[in-house]
Design a protein around this motif. Structure first.
Motif, PDB file in Angstrom:
ATOM      1  N   ARG A  76      -9.593   7.964   3.299  1.00 23.81           N
ATOM      2  CA  ARG A  76      -8.663   8.996   3.777  1.00 23.81           C
ATOM      3  C   ARG A  76      -7.782   8.479   4.911  1.00 23.81           C
ATOM      4  N   MET A  77      -8.236   7.426   5.607  1.00 17.44           N
ATOM      5  CA  MET A  77      -7.431   6.839   6.672  1.00 17.44           C
ATOM      6  C   MET A  77      -6.473   5.765   6.152  1.00 17.44           C
ATOM      7  N   GLY A  78      -6.348   5.655   4.838  1.00 20.04           N
ATOM      8  CA  GLY A  78      -5.330   4.768   4.272  1.00 20.04           C
ATOM      9  C   GLY A  78      -5.828   3.436   3.777  1.00 20.04           C
ATOM     10  N   VAL A  79      -7.135   3.186   3.813  1.00 20.31           N
ATOM     11  CA  VAL A  79      -7.668   1.933   3.281  1.00 20.31           C
ATOM     12  C   VAL A  79      -7.751   2.054   1.766  1.00 20.31           C
ATOM     13  N   PRO A  80      -7.197   1.114   1.004  1.00 21.60           N
ATOM     14  CA  PRO A  80      -7.225   1.222  -0.464  1.00 21.60           C
ATOM     15  C   PRO A  80      -8.659   1.313  -0.987  1.00 21.60           C
ATOM     16  N   ARG A  81      -8.821   2.100  -2.030  1.00 25.74           N
ATOM     17  CA  ARG A  81     -10.162   2.321  -2.571  1.00 25.74           C
ATOM     18  C   ARG A  81     -10.797   1.025  -3.053  1.00 25.74           C
ATOM     19  N   HIS A  82      -9.994   0.148  -3.675  1.00 27.78           N
ATOM     20  CA  HIS A  82     -10.590  -1.079  -4.211  1.00 27.78           C
ATOM     21  C   HIS A  82     -11.167  -1.953  -3.104  1.00 27.78           C
ATOM     22  N   TYR A  83     -10.604  -1.880  -1.877  1.00 28.82           N
ATOM     23  CA  TYR A  83     -11.169  -2.649  -0.769  1.00 28.82           C
ATOM     24  C   TYR A  83     -12.282  -1.881  -0.065  1.00 28.82           C
ATOM     25  N   ILE A 137      -2.415  -3.985   3.736  1.00 29.89           N
ATOM     26  CA  ILE A 137      -2.711  -3.106   2.598  1.00 29.89           C
ATOM     27  C   ILE A 137      -3.086  -1.706   3.066  1.00 29.89           C
ATOM     28  N   LEU A 138      -2.933  -1.438   4.372  1.00 30.90           N
ATOM     29  CA  LEU A 138      -3.253  -0.125   4.925  1.00 30.90           C
ATOM     30  C   LEU A 138      -2.080   0.818   4.740  1.00 30.90           C
ATOM     31  N   ASP A 139      -2.358   2.031   4.261  1.00 25.74           N
ATOM     32  CA  ASP A 139      -1.339   3.074   4.169  1.00 25.74           C
ATOM     33  C   ASP A 139      -1.160   3.663   5.571  1.00 25.74           C
ATOM     34  N   GLN A 140      -0.143   3.176   6.283  1.00 22.75           N
ATOM     35  CA  GLN A 140       0.039   3.558   7.680  1.00 22.75           C
ATOM     36  C   GLN A 140       0.301   5.053   7.832  1.00 22.75           C
ATOM     37  N   ASP A 141       1.028   5.633   6.902  1.00 26.47           N
ATOM     38  CA  ASP A 141       1.319   7.075   6.990  1.00 26.47           C
ATOM     39  C   ASP A 141       0.037   7.896   6.880  1.00 26.47           C
ATOM     40  N   ALA A 142      -0.840   7.515   5.958  1.00 29.17           N
ATOM     41  CA  ALA A 142      -2.110   8.229   5.810  1.00 29.17           C
ATOM     42  C   ALA A 142      -2.969   8.056   7.054  1.00 29.17           C
ATOM     43  N   TYR A 143      -2.933   6.861   7.646  1.00 29.98           N
ATOM     44  CA  TYR A 143      -3.724   6.616   8.856  1.00 29.98           C
ATOM     45  C   TYR A 143      -3.221   7.468  10.021  1.00 29.98           C
ATOM     46  N   ASP A 144      -1.914   7.467  10.223  1.00 28.30           N
ATOM     47  CA  ASP A 144      -1.345   8.240  11.335  1.00 28.30           C
ATOM     48  C   ASP A 144      -1.554   9.733  11.150  1.00 28.30           C
ATOM     49  N   ALA A 145      -1.642  10.185   9.886  1.00 28.41           N
ATOM     50  CA  ALA A 145      -1.802  11.612   9.612  1.00 28.41           C
ATOM     51  C   ALA A 145      -3.258  12.045   9.602  1.00 28.41           C
ATOM     52  N   ALA A 146      -4.185  11.113   9.877  1.00 27.43           N
ATOM     53  CA  ALA A 146      -5.616  11.455   9.848  1.00 27.43           C
ATOM     54  C   ALA A 146      -5.898  12.593  10.804  1.00 27.43           C
TER      55      ALA A 146
END
Length: 495
Positions: free
Chosen positions: A314-321, A435-444
């Motif tokens: 949910r914090m933007g780390v890809p599921r495969h990793y 590979i981090l989704d920065q938008d998802a991380y900032d929106a946590a």
């Protein structure tokens, strides 16, 4: 004309059902209530004096012990399949990861870096406060821990005695009990995972099975973890009743050292690492909170692993990793159990027995903490890691018994720090590898254990509905194609 409304039968039933009212209490508050109730019942049991049981325990102490034992046994029953399925699946997921080898060694490198920092803090606190130097606990009450945990035991224990890592022992009454070796299961799991990568496409049916089985085991774990408030009553109550509150209070300096060390790592070291990697501190702690709080009450990194992986994704780390890093971290990334705690515990035992430690001893503590953390294997408690450290330093293993009285209290903080660090490394490596989704991380945002469970249930229901619609459309398409073919067959042939 007046209208009257009557509550629905469902709502009325909920109001009359005390269980529903209890379940509506936030999970964290349920555990806090369990902590208070455990202390109160433990003090009452201690005041009741010895009973008529085989070991002299009164009925309340026996009840508390039984409740706590059942809760831990339920967790232990699910750990062997969870270790195997999680590690095999996580290694197999590397086939879908670009630069898999690079991600793997960077993850292990950050595990070692954070463990090195944590054990250094533990040693520094121990040298400053000297826990155990002025302790007046009756040494006749200490429990012998045996010889489990030596380096020789550790190395020979890596070799699986059978594919399942199980061993059997016969009791005096003729009964046979089974136990598992988490290290052997870990070795087997790694070997199977690598074999899956080598086999390639032919292993896909096996991977579908392990993935489905992992989902089932994780669901069972959620059900067990929901019993954590009740288990806390039994575990803490039995500790207070068995050892007495005064005896536990005499270990206050050691307990305070452990928690101060964990708070320094949690609130100072982790924020510094986040800032150095250009990540928002507030976003991380908002996002990781459900895993941290659940780790505190469950006392099991493996039991918390599904939640840790969920919040990390949910914090933007890809599921495969995340599906590789978090299961690996749940068995080898232990800043609390394998770094701060064994360092301070070794210093405590050395001071207690009047055996001063030298520079070489402190270096050995660092080496054991950085390289031997897999010995904890994600289970509740860190006894194996502690005995490994003590035996390496040549300290009396009987000192382990002194610390078992407060282990439930310490293990809550240790596990909370463990799972937070596991998520932290996943976020940092994803950021550094871009590979981090920065938008998802900032929106946590900060949410609760129950809210995430509810969202996952809604997502699962939505996926099931979508799949049903797709199946229905496919069936309609097949039926329509069959009708068209039938119509063409009925038409007369033309020259």
């Amino acid at each position: 004309m007046s209208t009257s409304t009557t509550p629905s039968p469902t709502a009325a039933t909920r109001r009359r059902n005390p269980l529903s009212a209890i379940l509506r209490i936030p999970f964290g508050w349920q555990v806090l209530i369990g902590l208070v109730l455990g202390v109160v019942l433990g003090l009452v049991a201690a005041q009741m004096g010895p009973g008529t049981g085989e070991e002299g325990a009164n009925w309340l102490t026996t009840t508390l012990d039984t409740i706590g034992t059942i809760f831990v046994t339920l967790l232990k029953a699910l750990v062997p399949p969870l270790i195997f399925l999680a590690i095999v699946t996580s290694i197999a997921n590397l086939r879908n990861v670009t630069n898999a080898a690079r991600l793997a060694w960077k993850t292990l490198l950050w595990f070692a870096i954070t463990a090195l920092i944590a054990v250094s803090i533990g040693i520094a606190l121990g040298m400053i406060t000297s826990p155990g130097a002025n302790t007046d606990i009756d040494r006749s009450a200490e429990g012998a821990a045996g010889t489990e945990g030596s380096w020789l035991d550790f190395l020979t224990g890596l070799v699986p005695s059978n594919f399942l890592g199980l061993s059997a022992s016969a009791g005096d009454d003729g009964s046979v009990s089974l136990s598992f070796n988490a290290l052997q299961i870990l070795v087997i799991s790694i070997a199977v995972g690598i074999a899956v990568l080598k086999v390639g496409d032919k292993a896909e049916p096996f991977l579908r099975f392990t993935g489905s089985a992992l989902e089932i085991v994780q669901k069972l774990l959620w059900w067990v973890i929901r019993l954590a408030p009740i288990g806390t009553v039994g575990l803490l109550g039995n500790a207070v009743a068995s050892y007495g509150w005064d005896a536990i209070g005499q270990l206050g300096v050691f307990t305070l050292d452990v928690y101060v060390g964990m708070l320094i790592v949690l609130l100072v070291v982790y924020p510094v690492l986040l800032k150095l990697n250009g990540l928002s501190i507030a976003s991380f702690f908002r996002g990781v909170w459900p895993a941290t709080s659940l780790g505190f009450v469950s006392r099991s990194s493996l039991g918390t692993m599904p939640m840790t992986q969920t919040v990390t994704e949910r914090m933007g780390v890809p599921r495969h990793y995340a599906s590789f890093a978090i299961p690996l971290g749940a068995t080898t990334k232990m800043d609390g159990c394998a770094a701060i705690y064994p360092a301070l515990a070794a210093i405590f035992v050395a001071n207690f027995y009047g055996m001063p430690l030298g520079v070489t001893d402190y270096l050995l503590i660092v080496l054991v903490s950085v390289l031997g953390s897999s010995a904890t294997a994600g289970m509740t408690g860190a006894t194996v890691m502690l005995t490994l450290t003590l035996s390496t330093l040549g300290l009396p293993l009987e000192g382990v018994g002194l610390l078992l009285a407060i282990d439930p209290i310490l293990d809550m903080g240790r596990t909370a720090l463990n799972v937070t660090g596991q998520s932290l490394v996943g976020v940092i490596v994803a950021k550094r590898e871009k590979i981090l989704d920065q938008d998802a991380y900032d929106a946590a945002r900060r949410t609760s254990f129950q809210a995430i469970q509810a969202e996952e249930a809604q997502d699962a229901a939505a996926e099931a509905t979508e799949q049903s619609l797709e199946d229905a459309e496919s069936a309609e398409g097949a039926q329509s194609a069959g009708s068209d073919a039938g119509e063409r067959e009925k038409q007369p042939a033309t020259a």
